[in-house]
Design an enzyme around this catalytic site. Structure first.
Site, PDB file in Angstrom:
ATOM      1  N   ALA A 186       4.581  -5.128  -7.688  1.00  0.00           N
ATOM      2  CA  ALA A 186       3.237  -4.854  -8.222  1.00  0.00           C
ATOM      3  C   ALA A 186       3.318  -3.832  -9.350  1.00  0.00           C
ATOM      4  O   ALA A 186       2.638  -3.967 -10.375  1.00  0.00           O
ATOM      5  CB  ALA A 186       2.325  -4.355  -7.105  1.00  0.00           C
ATOM      6  N   ASP A 222      10.266   1.096 -12.263  1.00  0.00           N
ATOM      7  CA  ASP A 222       9.467  -0.142 -12.310  1.00  0.00           C
ATOM      8  C   ASP A 222       8.681  -0.204 -13.628  1.00  0.00           C
ATOM      9  O   ASP A 222       8.561  -1.266 -14.248  1.00  0.00           O
ATOM     10  CB  ASP A 222       8.483  -0.194 -11.137  1.00  0.00           C
ATOM     11  CG  ASP A 222       9.166   0.044  -9.795  1.00  0.00           C
ATOM     12  OD1 ASP A 222      10.361  -0.289  -9.675  1.00  0.00           O
ATOM     13  OD2 ASP A 222       8.514   0.575  -8.879  1.00  0.00           O
ATOM     14  N   ALA A 226      17.795  11.421 -16.196  1.00  0.00           N
ATOM     15  CA  ALA A 226      17.574  12.392 -17.280  1.00  0.00           C
ATOM     16  C   ALA A 226      18.477  12.130 -18.490  1.00  0.00           C
ATOM     17  O   ALA A 226      18.274  12.709 -19.561  1.00  0.00           O
ATOM     18  CB  ALA A 226      17.791  13.802 -16.762  1.00  0.00           C
ATOM     19  N   ALA A 234       0.898  -1.161   0.000  1.00  0.00           N
ATOM     20  CA  ALA A 234       0.000   0.000   0.000  1.00  0.00           C
ATOM     21  C   ALA A 234       0.929   1.202   0.000  1.00  0.00           C
ATOM     22  O   ALA A 234       1.785   1.320   0.880  1.00  0.00           O
ATOM     23  CB  ALA A 234      -0.856  -0.018   1.248  1.00  0.00           C
TER      24      ALA A 234
HETATM   25  O1  RIB Z   1       9.679   1.953  -6.867  1.00  0.00           O
HETATM   26  C1  RIB Z   1       8.598   2.530  -6.199  1.00  0.00           C
HETATM   27  C2  RIB Z   1       8.063   1.594  -5.155  1.00  0.00           C
HETATM   28  O2  RIB Z   1       9.023   1.403  -4.143  1.00  0.00           O
HETATM   29  C3  RIB Z   1       6.836   2.094  -4.449  1.00  0.00           C
HETATM   30  O3  RIB Z   1       5.648   1.701  -5.086  1.00  0.00           O
HETATM   31  C4  RIB Z   1       6.989   1.556  -3.039  1.00  0.00           C
HETATM   32  O4  RIB Z   1       5.984   0.704  -2.619  1.00  0.00           O
HETATM   33  C5  RIB Z   1       8.370   0.904  -2.991  1.00  0.00           C
HETATM   34  O5  RIB Z   1       8.306  -0.449  -3.116  1.00  0.00           O
END
Ligand code: RIB
Length: 289
Positions: A41, A238, A208, A11
């Site tokens: 996620a 991510d 950048a 979360a």
């Molecule tokens: O890379 C960003 C993520 O790092 C966030 O969503 C947070 O939950 C951490 O895991």
């Protein structure tokens, strides 16, 4: 093919602040958002939004049903996410006006994934599928080795960086993604430059400046970043990883995959939040940046 993701589920509680708080400082936030996050996620959602078939391997507590539901709504196969006794992981994220962040992580259930759950998930895998891991769960070495033995392509995003964690999975990797600071730290720990680690493809993200692809036996390829106004850099890495793997999974050449992922990450940094605001493939393809 399928992308299996041994990944964290958090979360995310995101506070926008005029600057990142210093030691002993009390600071009022100007904005608050709550949503789905966790590097794992985020990567699953990014890969699913980039049109890949994604099976997430992870764990949540009883308080995490909403997160599983949301992953399902976003098109991720959640059958291998187990409910455990620990609380669901969470992250408290501070984002300043320049889009920089600082993150406090509570791993919780992300460290309670069982070997049985991993084996059950990978029993559905076929050679040529992909496994992706990051450093926010337990069982990284076990899962990477099992997947490699089964003929999966194994990708590792070395975040949050820990040299020992990278070394534990290094012998099983086909693909390593890390930033410039992490690349330097890994070089200090191994005594080897990133292209001498024995990993077929290494991608170094340069913020950048874009990213650099190092393939065994080839000259480095530089992919420039795209000019956008940064609102929040959280989750951009991510998104980049998820998009890259999804594109490779459907047969796109690496350079083209990295260009697509760069565009997705550029859109992502213009938004506040994490998994919930990752752009989909149509948005990325049609964006003019
Ligand atoms: O890379 C960003 C993520 O790092 C966030 O969503 C947070 O939950 C951490 O895991």
């Amino acid at each position: 093919m399928t992308i299996f993701n041994l990944g964290s589920i958090n979360a995310d509680i995101v506070y926008r602040l005029p600057h990142l708080p210093g030691p002993g400082e009390t600071l009022a936030a100007t904005e608050l958002t709550r949503g789905l996050g966790g590097k794992g996620a985020n990567m699953s959602v990014a890969a699913a939004r980039a049109a890949a078939r994604v099976a997430h391997i992870g764990a949540v507590g009883e308080d995490g049903r909403w997160a599983v539901q949301r992953l399902t709504e976003y098109g991720v196969d959640t059958r291998h996410i187990t409910a455990v006794g620990d609380a669901t992981g969470h992250a408290i994220i501070a984002v300043d006006d320049a889009g920089e962040n600082s993150i406090i992580l509570y791993p919780g259930a992300n460290h309670a994934i069982s070997e049985a759950a991993v084996c059950l998930a990978l029993a559905e895998a076929a050679p040529g599928d992909t496994l992706v891991l990051q450093n926010e769960t337990n069982l990284q070495g076990f899962t990477a080795r099992t997947a490699r033995e089964q003929g999966l392509r194994v990708a590792y995003a070395a975040a949050p960086f820990d040299a020992d964690a990278v070394m534990a999975v290094l012998p099983f990797l086909d693909f390593l993604i890390l930033n410039a600071v992490e690349a330097r730290q890994l070089q200090e720990a191994t005594g080897k430059s990133p292209n001498a680690l024995g990993v077929a493809n290494v991608v170094i993200t340069l913020g950048a400046q874009g990213c650099r692809w190092l393939a065994a036996g080839a000259d480095p390829v530089e992919i420039p970043a795209l000019p956008v106004e940064v609102v929040d850099s959280t989750g951009a890495g991510d998104t980049f990883t998820g998009y890259t793997l999804a594109a490779l999974d459907r047969g796109m050449p690496m350079e083209q995959a990295l260009r697509l992922a760069t565009k997705a990450a550029a859109i992502m940094v213009t938004r506040l939040g994490t998994a919930d605001v990752i752009p989909d493939l149509k948005e990325v393809q049609s964006a003019e940046i």
